[in-house]
Design a protein around this motif. Structure first.
Motif, PDB file in Angstrom:
ATOM      1  N   SER A  62     100.610  58.718 -73.317  1.00  0.00           N
ATOM      2  CA  SER A  62     100.347  59.216 -71.964  1.00  0.00           C
ATOM      3  C   SER A  62     101.396  58.699 -70.998  1.00  0.00           C
ATOM      4  CB  SER A  62      98.952  58.804 -71.481  1.00  0.00           C
ATOM      5  OG  SER A  62      98.884  57.402 -71.315  1.00  0.00           O
ATOM      6  N   ASP A  64     101.404  57.779 -66.884  1.00  0.00           N
ATOM      7  CA  ASP A  64     100.587  57.581 -65.681  1.00  0.00           C
ATOM      8  C   ASP A  64     101.493  57.453 -64.470  1.00  0.00           C
ATOM      9  OD1 ASP A  64      98.494  57.402 -67.475  1.00  0.00           O
ATOM     10  OD2 ASP A  64      98.314  55.235 -67.329  1.00  0.00           O
ATOM     11  N   HIS A  77      97.313  59.418 -61.771  1.00  0.00           N
ATOM     12  CA  HIS A  77      97.411  60.772 -62.323  1.00  0.00           C
ATOM     13  C   HIS A  77      98.018  60.606 -63.709  1.00  0.00           C
ATOM     14  CE1 HIS A  77      96.487  63.128 -58.705  1.00  0.00           C
ATOM     15  NE2 HIS A  77      97.006  62.102 -58.072  1.00  0.00           N
ATOM     16  N   SER A  78      97.245  60.951 -64.723  1.00  0.00           N
ATOM     17  CA  SER A  78      97.652  60.714 -66.103  1.00  0.00           C
ATOM     18  C   SER A  78      97.715  62.024 -66.873  1.00  0.00           C
ATOM     19  CB  SER A  78      96.644  59.764 -66.762  1.00  0.00           C
ATOM     20  OG  SER A  78      97.031  59.438 -68.058  1.00  0.00           O
ATOM     21  N   GLU A  79      98.739  62.144 -67.710  1.00  0.00           N
ATOM     22  CA  GLU A  79      98.852  63.272 -68.636  1.00  0.00           C
ATOM     23  C   GLU A  79      99.153  62.702 -70.002  1.00  0.00           C
ATOM     24  OE1 GLU A  79     101.095  66.746 -67.659  1.00  0.00           O
ATOM     25  OE2 GLU A  79     101.001  66.273 -65.518  1.00  0.00           O
ATOM     26  N   SER A  86      95.805  67.909 -75.704  1.00  0.00           N
ATOM     27  CA  SER A  86      96.334  67.529 -74.386  1.00  0.00           C
ATOM     28  C   SER A  86      95.198  67.133 -73.463  1.00  0.00           C
ATOM     29  CB  SER A  86      97.089  68.698 -73.754  1.00  0.00           C
ATOM     30  OG  SER A  86      98.217  69.015 -74.528  1.00  0.00           O
ATOM     31  N   LYS A  88      94.438  65.618 -69.241  1.00  0.00           N
ATOM     32  CA  LYS A  88      94.846  65.145 -67.918  1.00  0.00           C
ATOM     33  C   LYS A  88      93.686  64.352 -67.342  1.00  0.00           C
ATOM     34  CE  LYS A  88      98.025  68.853 -66.814  1.00  0.00           C
ATOM     35  NZ  LYS A  88      98.412  69.871 -65.831  1.00  0.00           N
ATOM     36  N   GLU A  89      94.027  63.374 -66.507  1.00  0.00           N
ATOM     37  CA  GLU A  89      92.989  62.559 -65.874  1.00  0.00           C
ATOM     38  C   GLU A  89      93.430  62.171 -64.475  1.00  0.00           C
ATOM     39  OE1 GLU A  89      90.070  59.030 -67.207  1.00  0.00           O
ATOM     40  OE2 GLU A  89      92.189  58.494 -67.319  1.00  0.00           O
ATOM     41  N   ASN A 108      88.386  63.471 -66.412  1.00  0.00           N
ATOM     42  CA  ASN A 108      89.448  64.054 -67.230  1.00  0.00           C
ATOM     43  C   ASN A 108      89.196  65.523 -67.545  1.00  0.00           C
ATOM     44  OD1 ASN A 108      87.892  64.305 -69.655  1.00  0.00           O
ATOM     45  ND2 ASN A 108      88.313  62.174 -70.152  1.00  0.00           N
ATOM     46  N   SER A 109      90.227  66.138 -68.097  1.00  0.00           N
ATOM     47  CA  SER A 109      90.175  67.576 -68.383  1.00  0.00           C
ATOM     48  C   SER A 109      89.296  67.917 -69.583  1.00  0.00           C
ATOM     49  CB  SER A 109      91.600  68.100 -68.615  1.00  0.00           C
ATOM     50  OG  SER A 109      92.216  67.407 -69.686  1.00  0.00           O
TER      51      SER A 109
END
Length: 177
Positions: A62, A64, A77-79, A86, A88-89, A108-109
């Motif tokens: 990830s 951040d 913001h994390s991917e 995948s 995102k958070e 999260n997503s």
């Protein structure tokens, strides 16, 4: 004359009430809030996850991007990419001076929302959480050790229904900006 004295007393009382209701002072961040600044910037993270109640095992990576919201909160913001695909958070770190604990709240997503409370001792942060998965209460313990100003290591352990702690993840993060 009596009316003038009454009006004067009323005005004096009104001024006293208005002064007593002066606007509150703006809150000031404490040293605990300053401590959160360690997490600012952009961090790359790699971890190995073990299969368990939080999903299948595998590699997790990830990035951040962390910024301050005023002087009180870190917005994350994390991917990333992990065993479940995948993700995102968006999360927030803060400090609750009433409870004297650090706070974490993330969304999260994958449709998950998590909260934790944390403490810091020296260079080690410990965050604890509790949630229900598959009808079982799962306790979580996330431990982060600051290795340097630009790197940290971490582990995540879980305990189901009061049983022993089991390691679920180990990783490291490096600050790139």
């Amino acid at each position: 004359m009596k009316r003038t004295v009454t009006v004067a007393v009323f005005v004096v009382l009104l001024i006293g009430v208005l002064m007593a209701q002066a606007p509150p002072q703006m809150p000031k961040p404490g040293p605990e809030h300053q401590r959160l600044r360690y997490f600012l910037g952009e961090w790359k993270s790699e971890a190995d996850m073990k299969p368990g109640p939080f999903g299948p095992g595998g590699k997790l990576t990830s990035t951040d991007h962390n910024t301050m919201l005023g002087d009180f909160f870190v917005v994350i913001h994390s991917e990333g990419q992990g065993p479940m695909g995948s993700m995102k958070e968006v999360a927030m770190l803060g400090y609750d001076p009433k409870e004297k604990v650090y706070t974490y709240g993330g969304y999260n997503s994958l449709g998950e929302h998590s909260t934790s409370k944390g403490t810091v001792s020296g260079d080690t942060w410990t965050w604890t959480s509790e949630e229900e998965r598959g009808g079982k209460k799962i306790k979580g313990r996330f431990t982060l050790k600051e290795v340097s100003p630009t790197s940290y290591t971490y582990t995540f352990d879980s305990s189901s229904d009061g049983g022993p702690w089991t390691n679920m993840m180990e990783g490291k993060a490096t600050k790139i900006k």
